[in-house]
Scaffold this motif. Structure first.
Motif, mmCIF file in Angstrom:
data_model
loop_
_atom_site.group_PDB
_atom_site.id
_atom_site.type_symbol
_atom_site.label_atom_id
_atom_site.label_comp_id
_atom_site.label_asym_id
_atom_site.label_seq_id
_atom_site.Cartn_x
_atom_site.Cartn_y
_atom_site.Cartn_z
ATOM 1 N N ARG A 173 0.835 -1.208 0.000
ATOM 2 C CA ARG A 173 0.000 0.000 0.000
ATOM 3 C C ARG A 173 0.868 1.257 0.000
ATOM 4 O O ARG A 173 0.614 2.205 -0.755
ATOM 5 C CB ARG A 173 -0.924 -0.023 1.227
ATOM 6 C CG ARG A 173 -1.720 1.253 1.432
ATOM 7 C CD ARG A 173 -2.543 1.164 2.724
ATOM 8 N NE ARG A 173 -1.754 0.738 3.871
ATOM 9 C CZ ARG A 173 -0.941 1.554 4.548
ATOM 10 N NH1 ARG A 173 -0.768 2.810 4.162
ATOM 11 N NH2 ARG A 173 -0.278 1.097 5.593
ATOM 12 N N VAL A 174 1.897 1.273 0.838
ATOM 13 C CA VAL A 174 2.808 2.422 0.884
ATOM 14 C C VAL A 174 3.508 2.591 -0.461
ATOM 15 O O VAL A 174 3.608 3.701 -1.003
ATOM 16 C CB VAL A 174 3.835 2.249 2.019
ATOM 17 C CG1 VAL A 174 4.926 3.319 1.936
ATOM 18 C CG2 VAL A 174 3.137 2.280 3.370
ATOM 19 N N HIS A 176 2.525 1.675 -3.394
ATOM 20 C CA HIS A 176 1.552 2.127 -4.391
ATOM 21 C C HIS A 176 1.447 3.650 -4.400
ATOM 22 O O HIS A 176 1.314 4.273 -5.478
ATOM 23 C CB HIS A 176 0.193 1.499 -4.099
ATOM 24 C CG HIS A 176 -0.900 1.952 -5.012
ATOM 25 N ND1 HIS A 176 -1.034 1.490 -6.303
ATOM 26 C CD2 HIS A 176 -1.912 2.845 -4.818
ATOM 27 C CE1 HIS A 176 -2.072 2.063 -6.866
ATOM 28 N NE2 HIS A 176 -2.629 2.892 -5.986
ATOM 29 N N GLU A 177 1.529 4.270 -3.225
ATOM 30 C CA GLU A 177 1.438 5.728 -3.122
ATOM 31 C C GLU A 177 2.764 6.417 -3.409
ATOM 32 O O GLU A 177 2.797 7.511 -3.982
ATOM 33 C CB GLU A 177 0.951 6.120 -1.721
ATOM 34 C CG GLU A 177 -0.433 5.614 -1.380
ATOM 35 C CD GLU A 177 -1.512 6.224 -2.257
ATOM 36 O OE1 GLU A 177 -1.349 7.375 -2.697
ATOM 37 O OE2 GLU A 177 -2.525 5.534 -2.513
ATOM 38 N N LEU A 178 3.867 5.776 -3.028
ATOM 39 C CA LEU A 178 5.180 6.412 -3.164
ATOM 40 C C LEU A 178 5.714 6.354 -4.586
ATOM 41 O O LEU A 178 6.284 7.340 -5.088
ATOM 42 C CB LEU A 178 6.171 5.728 -2.208
ATOM 43 C CG LEU A 178 7.632 6.202 -2.267
ATOM 44 C CD1 LEU A 178 7.738 7.682 -1.903
ATOM 45 C CD2 LEU A 178 8.502 5.364 -1.346
ATOM 46 N N GLN A 181 5.578 9.126 -7.203
ATOM 47 C CA GLN A 181 6.116 10.426 -6.795
ATOM 48 C C GLN A 181 7.637 10.512 -6.918
ATOM 49 O O GLN A 181 8.207 11.570 -6.661
ATOM 50 C CB GLN A 181 5.712 10.722 -5.354
ATOM 51 C CG GLN A 181 4.203 10.726 -5.131
ATOM 52 C CD GLN A 181 3.848 11.194 -3.749
ATOM 53 O OE1 GLN A 181 4.310 12.257 -3.308
ATOM 54 N NE2 GLN A 181 3.030 10.433 -3.033
ATOM 55 N N LEU A 257 6.631 12.050 4.254
ATOM 56 C CA LEU A 257 5.695 11.322 3.416
ATOM 57 C C LEU A 257 5.451 9.915 3.968
ATOM 58 O O LEU A 257 4.307 9.444 4.028
ATOM 59 C CB LEU A 257 6.218 11.242 1.987
ATOM 60 C CG LEU A 257 5.352 10.465 0.989
ATOM 61 C CD1 LEU A 257 3.946 11.053 0.916
ATOM 62 C CD2 LEU A 257 6.013 10.442 -0.386
ATOM 63 N N LEU A 258 6.511 9.237 4.392
ATOM 64 C CA LEU A 258 6.352 7.897 4.957
ATOM 65 C C LEU A 258 5.516 7.931 6.234
ATOM 66 O O LEU A 258 4.731 7.014 6.501
ATOM 67 C CB LEU A 258 7.718 7.276 5.227
ATOM 68 C CG LEU A 258 8.550 6.946 3.986
ATOM 69 C CD1 LEU A 258 9.961 6.522 4.391
ATOM 70 C CD2 LEU A 258 7.893 5.863 3.134
ATOM 71 N N ASP A 260 3.099 10.136 6.803
ATOM 72 C CA ASP A 260 1.724 10.339 6.351
ATOM 73 C C ASP A 260 1.121 9.048 5.783
ATOM 74 O O ASP A 260 -0.071 8.783 5.942
ATOM 75 C CB ASP A 260 1.655 11.437 5.298
ATOM 76 C CG ASP A 260 1.923 12.824 5.884
ATOM 77 O OD1 ASP A 260 1.861 12.968 7.115
ATOM 78 O OD2 ASP A 260 2.206 13.744 5.086
ATOM 79 N N LEU A 261 1.955 8.261 5.120
ATOM 80 C CA LEU A 261 1.481 7.028 4.503
ATOM 81 C C LEU A 261 1.373 5.869 5.495
ATOM 82 O O LEU A 261 0.894 4.785 5.146
ATOM 83 C CB LEU A 261 2.411 6.619 3.347
ATOM 84 C CG LEU A 261 2.440 7.564 2.154
ATOM 85 C CD1 LEU A 261 3.481 7.087 1.133
ATOM 86 C CD2 LEU A 261 1.063 7.682 1.503
ATOM 87 N N ALA A 263 3.916 4.225 6.921
ATOM 88 C CA ALA A 263 4.909 3.183 6.600
ATOM 89 C C ALA A 263 5.454 2.503 7.855
ATOM 90 O O ALA A 263 6.121 1.470 7.731
ATOM 91 C CB ALA A 263 6.052 3.803 5.801
#
Length: 266
Positions: A173-174, A176-178, A181, A257-258, A260-261, A263
């Motif tokens: 999931r992490v 997929h978002e990272l 970017q 970012l990690l 927020d995600l 991780a």
């Protein structure tokens, strides 16, 4: 006294990492199989993990019998000297099992709880990385430095995945978002080597959840001595929860970012 002891510890770490690396490279049986499993049926231990750890602990018992030891495959002793060796006899066991070259022997030395020496020997690369606290990082004896921080969208980032299904779901999931970017993601299979690749400028950053001290202790020191920042969640050192290494200027936005995600949790 501090400098002379650190120099002695470095010499011993380099020697025992070389011996273990030679054993693993030259002694790997053609029919190497799984000797045991750990966190899941795919988290494996081979007979060579056990042999490598025994070589290392026997060497340390001969040369530094009063020191403590923390090893991945069960070696553990408190010691009385204030020095502790944190050893991973094969970092990247699955790579080693399959005959892939990205595996290493990782040796860190702590004094009174602080990591002062780190050695990562990667025999199939023909490279050994080392660092002593306050003396910089080196690959095959030559100084190395991290790359300057690129724009975030141009960062090449290393990571790794756990062996328990629930953790992998969270890591996917992490990722997929990272991934959209940044420039790209690499998964090499050895945390110690990934951290050294940050130190050598081959990766801009590295992060992973689920590492143990033997996975990151040596590589994190090498990365720091090469100019990287290392840590975990905001205000927290690198840990099993989350380990991050990156150049200043990239470390901060990556960590944010990690965070927020999520991780740091499954």
């Amino acid at each position: 006294m501090t400098d002379s002891l650190n120099a002695e510890l470095l010499d011993l770490a380099l020697e025992v990492a070389r011996r273990a690396g030679d054993l693993l490279r030259d002694g790997r049986p053609a029919d190497l199989g799984v000797a045991a499993t750990k966190s899941s049926p795919i988290d494996v231990v081979t007979e060579m993990d056990v042999a490598s750890e025994k070589l290392i602990t026997d060497f340390l018992a001969q040369h530094r019998p009063q020191d403590g030891v923390l090893g991945e495959e069960g070696a553990s002793s408190e010691g009385t000297s204030g020095v502790r060796w944190v050893i991973d006899p094969i970092d990247g066991t699955v790579n080693y099992l399959y005959g892939l070259p990205s595996w290493a022997v990782s040796i860190a030395v702590e004094r009174d709880g602080e990591t002062v020496v780190g050695v990562v020997a990667a025999p199939m690369r023909g490279e050994t990385y080392h660092a002593v606290l306050g003396q910089g990082a080196h690959a095959n004896g030559e100084p190395v430095r991290v790359l300057p921080a690129p724009p975030f969208e141009q960062a090449l980032i290393g990571t790794g995945f756990g062996y328990v299904r629930e953790r992998r779901v969270g890591q996917a999931r992490v990722l997929h978002e990272l991934l959209p970017q940044v420039r790209d993601i690499r998964r090499g299979g050895s945390a110690a080597i990934d951290l050294c690749d940050v130190a050598c400028g081959r990766l801009n950053a590295y992060y992973e959840r689920g590492l143990n001290p033997w996975d990151y202790a040596a590589g994190a020191l090498i990365a720091r001595e090469a100019g990287a920042l290392t840590g975990g969640r905001p205000g927290v050192p690198a840990s099993t929860e989350l380990t991050i290494a990156a150049a200043p200027g990239l470390f901060e936005p990556l960590r944010a970012l990690l965070e927020d995600l999520g991780a740091w949790h499954d």
